[in-house]
Design an enzyme around this catalytic site. Structure first.
Site, mmCIF file in Angstrom:
data_model
loop_
_atom_site.group_PDB
_atom_site.id
_atom_site.type_symbol
_atom_site.label_atom_id
_atom_site.label_comp_id
_atom_site.label_asym_id
_atom_site.label_seq_id
_atom_site.Cartn_x
_atom_site.Cartn_y
_atom_site.Cartn_z
ATOM 1 N N GLN A 299 7.141 1.201 -5.077
ATOM 2 C CA GLN A 299 8.084 0.567 -4.143
ATOM 3 C C GLN A 299 9.364 1.380 -4.077
ATOM 4 O OE1 GLN A 299 7.147 -1.840 -2.235
ATOM 5 N NE2 GLN A 299 5.203 -2.265 -3.273
ATOM 6 N N TYR A 328 -6.139 -2.717 -3.587
ATOM 7 C CA TYR A 328 -5.040 -1.769 -3.377
ATOM 8 C C TYR A 328 -3.999 -1.935 -4.496
ATOM 9 C CZ TYR A 328 -6.913 -2.373 1.425
ATOM 10 O OH TYR A 328 -7.700 -2.507 2.527
ATOM 11 N N GLU A 352 -8.420 0.586 -6.314
ATOM 12 C CA GLU A 352 -7.396 1.402 -5.664
ATOM 13 C C GLU A 352 -8.030 2.750 -5.340
ATOM 14 O OE1 GLU A 352 -4.048 1.778 -4.756
ATOM 15 O OE2 GLU A 352 -4.451 3.943 -4.630
ATOM 16 N N ASP A 400 -2.724 -6.003 -1.313
ATOM 17 C CA ASP A 400 -1.470 -5.337 -0.894
ATOM 18 C C ASP A 400 -1.824 -4.040 -0.184
ATOM 19 O OD1 ASP A 400 1.086 -4.349 -0.578
ATOM 20 O OD2 ASP A 400 1.436 -3.973 -2.705
ATOM 21 N N CYS A 427 3.549 -4.774 4.372
ATOM 22 C CA CYS A 427 4.777 -4.036 4.700
ATOM 23 C C CYS A 427 4.825 -3.735 6.189
ATOM 24 C CB CYS A 427 4.874 -2.762 3.877
ATOM 25 S SG CYS A 427 3.464 -1.669 4.096
HETATM 26 C C1 LIG Z 1 1.286 -0.764 -0.335
HETATM 27 S S1 LIG Z 1 0.549 0.194 -1.682
HETATM 28 C C2 LIG Z 1 0.443 -1.077 -2.915
HETATM 29 C C3 LIG Z 1 0.332 -0.605 -4.326
HETATM 30 C C4 LIG Z 1 0.810 -1.589 -5.390
HETATM 31 N N1 LIG Z 1 0.452 -2.963 -5.107
HETATM 32 C C5 LIG Z 1 2.338 -1.500 -5.546
HETATM 33 O O1 LIG Z 1 3.064 -2.388 -5.014
HETATM 34 O O2 LIG Z 1 2.811 -0.563 -6.181
HETATM 35 C C6 LIG Z 1 -1.066 0.388 -1.068
HETATM 36 C C7 LIG Z 1 -1.983 1.170 -1.998
HETATM 37 O O3 LIG Z 1 -3.275 1.220 -1.352
HETATM 38 C C8 LIG Z 1 -3.842 2.497 -1.595
HETATM 39 N N2 LIG Z 1 -4.780 2.692 -0.483
HETATM 40 C C9 LIG Z 1 -4.486 2.985 0.828
HETATM 41 N N3 LIG Z 1 -5.626 2.983 1.583
HETATM 42 C C10 LIG Z 1 -6.629 2.661 0.739
HETATM 43 C C11 LIG Z 1 -8.018 2.479 0.904
HETATM 44 N N4 LIG Z 1 -8.599 2.595 2.104
HETATM 45 N N5 LIG Z 1 -8.748 2.162 -0.176
HETATM 46 C C12 LIG Z 1 -8.173 2.022 -1.391
HETATM 47 N N6 LIG Z 1 -6.868 2.165 -1.627
HETATM 48 C C13 LIG Z 1 -6.105 2.481 -0.587
HETATM 49 C C14 LIG Z 1 -2.683 3.471 -1.669
HETATM 50 O O4 LIG Z 1 -3.042 4.565 -2.474
HETATM 51 C C15 LIG Z 1 -1.582 2.597 -2.321
HETATM 52 O O5 LIG Z 1 -1.611 2.729 -3.697
#
Ligand SMILES: C[S@@+](CC[C@H](N)C(=O)[O-])C[C@H]1O[C@@H](n2cnc3c(N)ncnc32)[C@H](O)[C@@H]1O
Length: 470
Positions: A299, A328, A352, A400, A427
């Site tokens: 974040q 995620y 993730e 998320d 977000c």
């Molecule tokens: C908004 S971040 C949230 C991470 C965690 N909840 C945080 O607040 O630190 C979204 C996460 O989803 C992962 N991500 C994006 N697209 C993805 C996908 N198709 N499959 C798996 N992970 C994914 C990104 O690497 C990132 O770590």
């Protein structure tokens, strides 16, 4: 699925416009060209169109909506609802146009001198609301969020939100003082070096790099580095076009890391190897520590991790012994809190896509023997597989997703999982509204919806929703 490591806004009246100033701009430009054409005839460029517009409601994305005399919709950046501005058209597409307000003829009471003028008209991206008073930024974002919920989420979702008391974008803790300009909140920034090796950022939607004089939105630890200007002691550590990533921690000795193609550096410009950032938060009075690789997701707002972890905890409502699935999971920000709250009799499984983030999540949850962290793309199959690891329907499923949202298919699989409660973190108001619609149309009822301004001076907004299976 292979487990990685076991661990644990208008005034609603008619907007008016008048073409003007085009000749003004053209005359200036023509004067300049005459000097050059003495040597090399230049191809005449079309004059930049300018319009006088009455600015209407904010649209998603940081611009306000106006209509010119022809009825064409114009998205105007650097303006405020209710203002009359002179705007220069920056792009057109069929029946739409985008424009930057370059002169304000009747300012809104919510307009303030920009806290970051370089992000103003024709400037860099990332500070499109820097001319808006912070409380009005939150009202702007509230209007956009409500609008997206109604337009994309549909009337039924809008009614559901209204039934639970509506939604309002709040300030992060520490951001509530009315006179606080909300500078120094960003713990991570991305820069690029221009042709003179000065650190800068891309002009909004352009490849041109504008050298920065300052970056007042970054936390003080980053500002104090002195990255900008031709006398910056950092300039020899990058070359033209290089990308520069600067990340701050909120705890630990090494509070800032700078990555350039030449290496990784600490605040004293000493080369270091350890690319770990350290972060400490407190949820329900309990402290949680994290290590996060500087290139991984975390974040951005200095209070963001804390605010969201607390909000997810509140929304999950765990008492101990529950089965929790998390999609995620990033570096395990929520995973660790959830693991602590389910206790020894509960279980948490997370997935993730970024392998390094999962390694961090694994390390961050090492104290808990009830967590399995998985690497994998979140798709329909992954949701089913992850829930399968639990052996029965999750008591709580936390999701998320990135800015694009989870999407219809993933939401359908979430519903199939029969999770008793879903906590959705978003977000992006449009993607989030779409995901909320998918969930509420497939068996879930909205219980709570809270939103924060974790990106002051930009249009971004974050929300956390709790939904219960009917
Ligand atoms: C908004 S971040 C949230 C991470 C965690 N909840 C945080 O607040 O630190 C979204 C996460 O989803 C992962 N991500 C994006 N697209 C993805 C996908 N198709 N499959 C798996 N992970 C994914 C990104 O690497 C990132 O770590």
């Amino acid at each position: 699925m292979t487990p990685s490591r076991r661990s644990s806004r208008s005034p609603q009246g008619k907007a008016s416009s008048k073409a003007r100033g085009a000749q003004r701009g053209t005359a200036k430009a023509a004067g300049k060209k005459n000097a050059r054409t003495a040597q090399r005839p230049a191809r005449p460029r079309p004059p930049k169109e300018t319009l006088e517009l009455l600015v209407g409601e904010p649209a998603h994305g940081g611009a306000c909506v106006a209509r010119d005399d022809s009825g064409r919709v114009v998205f105007v950046r650097h303006a405020l609802p209710g203002e009359t501005v002179v705007a220069q058209v920056t792009a057109t597409q069929k029946t739409l146009a985008w424009a930057d307000a370059i002169e304000v003829l009747s300012p809104s009471p919510d307009r303030v001198p920009s806290v970051w003028p370089q992000a103003g008209p024709h400037g860099v991206g990332g500070g499109e609301l820097a001319h808006v008073a912070p409380a009005a930024q939150r009202q702007w974002k509230t209007d956009v969020l409500r609008g997206q919920i109604r337009r994309i989420g549909g009337e039924a979702l809008a009614d559901a939100v209204s039934d639970i008391g509506g939604v309002r974008v709040q300030a992060a803790p520490g951001d509530t003082a009315p006179d606080d300009p909300l500078l120094h909140r960003r713990s991570r920034i991305e820069l690029v070096a221009n042709q003179d090796s000065n650190a800068g950022m891309h002009r909004f939607r352009d490849r041109v790099v504008l050298p920065l004089k300052e970056m007042p939105l970054a936390v003080e630890d980053i500002v104090d580095l002195g990255l900008f200007g031709s006398d910056s002691p950092w300039r020899h550590l990058w070359s033209p076009k290089d990308r520069i990533r600067v990340v701050a921690s909120n705890t630990g000795d090494n509070r800032v890391l700078v990555r350039t193609p030449q290496g990784l550096f600490d605040a004293e410009r000493q080369m270091v190897e350890d690319d770990t950032c350290h972060w400490r938060i407190e949820v329900n009075g309990q402290t949680f520590d994290y290590r996060v690789r500087m290139d991984g997701f975390w974040q951005t707002h200095r209070e963001g991790a804390q605010v969201l972890a607390q909000a997810v905890s509140d929304a999950a409502g765990l008492r101990g012994g529950e089965k929790v699935a998390e999609l995620y999971s990033g570096a395990g920000l929520f995973t660790q809190v959830l693991a602590s709250q389910v206790g020894e009799k509960g279980r948490v499984v997370s997935v993730e896509g970024a392998e390094d983030a999962v390694a961090d999540a694994t390390a961050n949850c090492a104290a808990y023997g009830t967590v399995d962290t998985f690497v994998g793309a979140v798709d329909e199959g992954a949701v089913t597989d992850l829930v399968g690891e639990l052996g029965s329907a999750p008591d709580v499923l936390v999701c998320d997703p990135p800015r694009t949202g989870a999407g219809r298919e993933v939401c359908a699989r979430i519903a199939d999982s029969e999770a008793a409660r879903v906590v959705l973190v978003s977000c992006d108001p449009a993607a989030g509204a779409r995901d909320l619609r998918a969930l509420t149309e497939s068996g879930y009822e909205l219980e709570s919806l809270r939103a924060w301004d974790l990106f002051p001076h930009t249009h971004h907004v974050e929300f956390v929703a709790a939904l219960n299976r009917r």
